[in-house]
Design an enzyme around this catalytic site. Structure first.
Site, PDB file in Angstrom:
ATOM      1  N   ILE A  41       0.829  -1.203   0.000  1.00 24.33           N
ATOM      2  CA  ILE A  41       0.000   0.000   0.000  1.00 24.33           C
ATOM      3  C   ILE A  41       0.866   1.257   0.000  1.00 24.33           C
ATOM      4  CG2 ILE A  41      -1.635   1.344   1.364  1.00 24.33           C
ATOM      5  CD1 ILE A  41      -2.889  -1.008  -0.101  1.00 24.33           C
ATOM      6  N   GLY A 194     -12.099  12.424   9.674  1.00 28.17           N
ATOM      7  CA  GLY A 194     -10.872  11.970  10.313  1.00 28.17           C
ATOM      8  C   GLY A 194      -9.734  12.934  10.047  1.00 28.17           C
ATOM      9  N   ILE A 198      -3.531  10.794   7.241  1.00 23.73           N
ATOM     10  CA  ILE A 198      -4.162  10.566   5.932  1.00 23.73           C
ATOM     11  C   ILE A 198      -5.208  11.632   5.639  1.00 23.73           C
ATOM     12  CG2 ILE A 198      -5.610   8.990   4.583  1.00 23.73           C
ATOM     13  CD1 ILE A 198      -4.217   6.667   6.024  1.00 23.73           C
ATOM     14  N   VAL A 285      -7.024   2.504   9.973  1.00 22.28           N
ATOM     15  CA  VAL A 285      -6.875   1.275   9.200  1.00 22.28           C
ATOM     16  C   VAL A 285      -6.995   0.073  10.121  1.00 22.28           C
ATOM     17  CG1 VAL A 285      -5.420   2.339   7.430  1.00 22.28           C
ATOM     18  CG2 VAL A 285      -4.360   1.316   9.440  1.00 22.28           C
ATOM     19  N   HIS A 457      25.045  27.280   8.829  1.00 23.48           N
ATOM     20  CA  HIS A 457      24.283  28.510   8.564  1.00 23.48           C
ATOM     21  C   HIS A 457      24.445  28.915   7.097  1.00 23.48           C
ATOM     22  CE1 HIS A 457      22.639  32.535   9.232  1.00 23.48           C
ATOM     23  NE2 HIS A 457      23.654  33.010   8.518  1.00 23.48           N
TER      24      HIS A 457
END
Length: 478
Positions: A41, A194, A198, A285, A457
């Site tokens: 996935i 949600g 994700i 999930v 820097h």
């Protein structure tokens, strides 16, 4: 015999293919069983293609703000098909790369779906078609379905989107991350259910591309696993961009129209209805533990994932598990590291369980969010007397030159020992900066070493140094 192996890994995602390659490096005869696509996935429908989409959105954002950099750009627009095509192309390239790595390391690939009828045996059947997960043709050189033996079987089957009853994704109006990654056209409005990584990444993408976006989160804060201060800053930035955010609220009902949905939102004080062209369900999930035969084997489970001893071993000798299917945090880099630990344990090397408190988390929204270790609240709950350092990006020359002055680095130390307990960042490229704190924590670095380290820097990394200095009253640039 050709069907006998030392190790068979079920699942070719980040955890599975890394475990297989490490096993081959250690001299084990190894095979991977994969039913859909090498890379899992993460590579095909998660981590990688979403970053490609977000990169397109980032470039589009800069084009829209060209004047801020003394530039001019006219007739700015986008081609949704081309954006998706680029994202899929990136995944396709890496998918082929995984196949090449397995071949290079002499790992066999068995194409199909696996079950474990008994310890030491894997039966592979022809893969079934899965909606929104089109299978790539079986790579050349892969082995066919059949029965295979292995001394050790590593389950690395990953996870899939969680589905809430009554709000099931249909692939058209209600999307999971699969559909959200390949929109046929850009919707004009999106409701995201949600606000974890994700959900927030898709909210950020679609808002940048011009959609009206509403995020609904059942908990009191967005990005619930993040430090509350960082999550609060993220919320302000998102709302400034035009994202509507509802926390402490839940979707109780969804009515589908011809080309839109109307959701009923309950915040505990009352209800409201929100209509959007598309809805993205991003409520977590669940592990892929079904149809493997684990119940019959007596493999211990907990809340839908496989219980292990921290080294990949389950309660059944010869059966091991890694990655999402072995429980949270469900992150690709956690899966990869677990795979290595698991295989090295099989080899008999000196291993130890991963310290999950030192696993970084990254969210690639705009602005980016990254963290490792304890939040300020968790550190206090654990009883630590803490020192907290903060340094804003507005005090950093590189951030100002980049046109990215909004950001914050927050560090948390044990006041008694100087131990770095946690680091929490928001701003440009913080997902690249967080590894510095991860290394510091793994080396058990104290504030003294960090204070005396020389940071280059001009770089964004100087914000990290200044945050440490600030925790001890020594910050220079604020």
């Amino acid at each position: 015999m050709t069907n006998q192996y030392d190790i068979i890994v079920i699942g070719g995602g980040p955890g599975g293919y890394v475990a297989a390659i490490r096993a081959a490096q250690l001299g084990f005869k190894t095979a991977v069983v994969e039913r859909e696509h090498l890379g899992g996935i993460c590579l095909n429908w998660g981590c990688i293609p979403t970053k490609a989409l977000l990169r397109s959105a980032e470039i589009y954002h800069y084009m829209q703000h060209a004047k801020d950099y003394g530039l001019s750009a006219e007739k700015i627009g986008f081609d949704a098909d081309a954006i998706v095509k680029r994202s899929r192309g990136v995944s396709g390239q890496l998918n082929g790369g995984v196949g090449g790595l397995l071949k290079k390391n002499k790992v066999d690939v068995i194409w199909g779906e696996a079950t474990i009828p008994k310890v030491g045996e894997v039966v592979v059947s022809a893969p079934k078609k899965v909606a929104m997960q089109p299978q790539h043709p079986a790579p050349r050189g892969t082995l066919p379905a059949g029965t295979y033996q292995a001394k050790n079987i590593i389950i690395a089957t990953g996870a899939r989107p969680r589905v809430l009853p009554g709000i099931e994704p249909d692939g058209k109006l209600i999307w999971t991350y699969f559909e959200a990654m390949v929109p046929p056209t850009m919707p004009k409005s999106v409701l995201v259910m949600g606000s974890g990584a994700i959900g927030i990444e898709f909210a950020s993408f679609y808002r940048t591309m011009g959609a009206e976006v509403t995020v609904v989160e059942v908990l009191p804060q967005i990005l619930p696993v993040e430090d509350a201060e960082i999550a609060g800053l993220a919320r302000k930035r998102f709302e400034k961009q035009g994202i509507k955010i509802l926390t402490g609220a839940k979707v109780t009902k969804v009515v589908k129209g011809a080309n839109s949905i109307t959701a009923t939102i309950d915040d505990g004080k009352g209800t409201q209805e929100i209509t959007a062209e598309r809805m993205i369900s991003a409520v977590g999930v669940v592990g892929n533990v079904e149809n493997l035969g684990l119940e019959k084997l007596g493999v211990k489970m907990d809340r839908g994932t496989i219980v292990t001893d921290g080294l990949g071993r389950t309660n059944v000798p010869g059966i091991l598990a890694i990655g999402d299917v072995a429980g949270p945090p469900m992150l690709a880099h956690k899966a990869e590291h677990e795979g290595v630990i698991c295989v090295e344990t099989i080899k008999g090397l000196h291993t130890h369980a991963m310290d999950k408190a030192k696993i970084p988390g990254c969210t690639y929204c705009n602005p980016q969010v990254a963290s490792v270790g304890l939040t300020e609240a968790k550190a206090k709950e654990a009883g630590y007397d803490i020192r907290v350092g903060r340094f804003p990006f507005i005090g950093n020359g590189k951030a100002i030159a980049l046109g990215e002055p909004e950001g914050l680095v927050k560090t948390i130390f044990d006041n008694k020992t100087g131990q770095l307990l946690g680091a929490h960042l928001i701003g440009a490229e913080v997902t690249e900066l967080i590894q510095g704190f991860v290394i510091a924590m793994n080396l058990e670095t104290t504030e003294e070493e960090l204070i005396h380290a020389v940071f280059p820097h001009p770089t964004l990394s100087e914000t990290m140094h200044e945050s440490v200095l600030n925790a001890y009253g020594r910050a220079i640039h604020i």
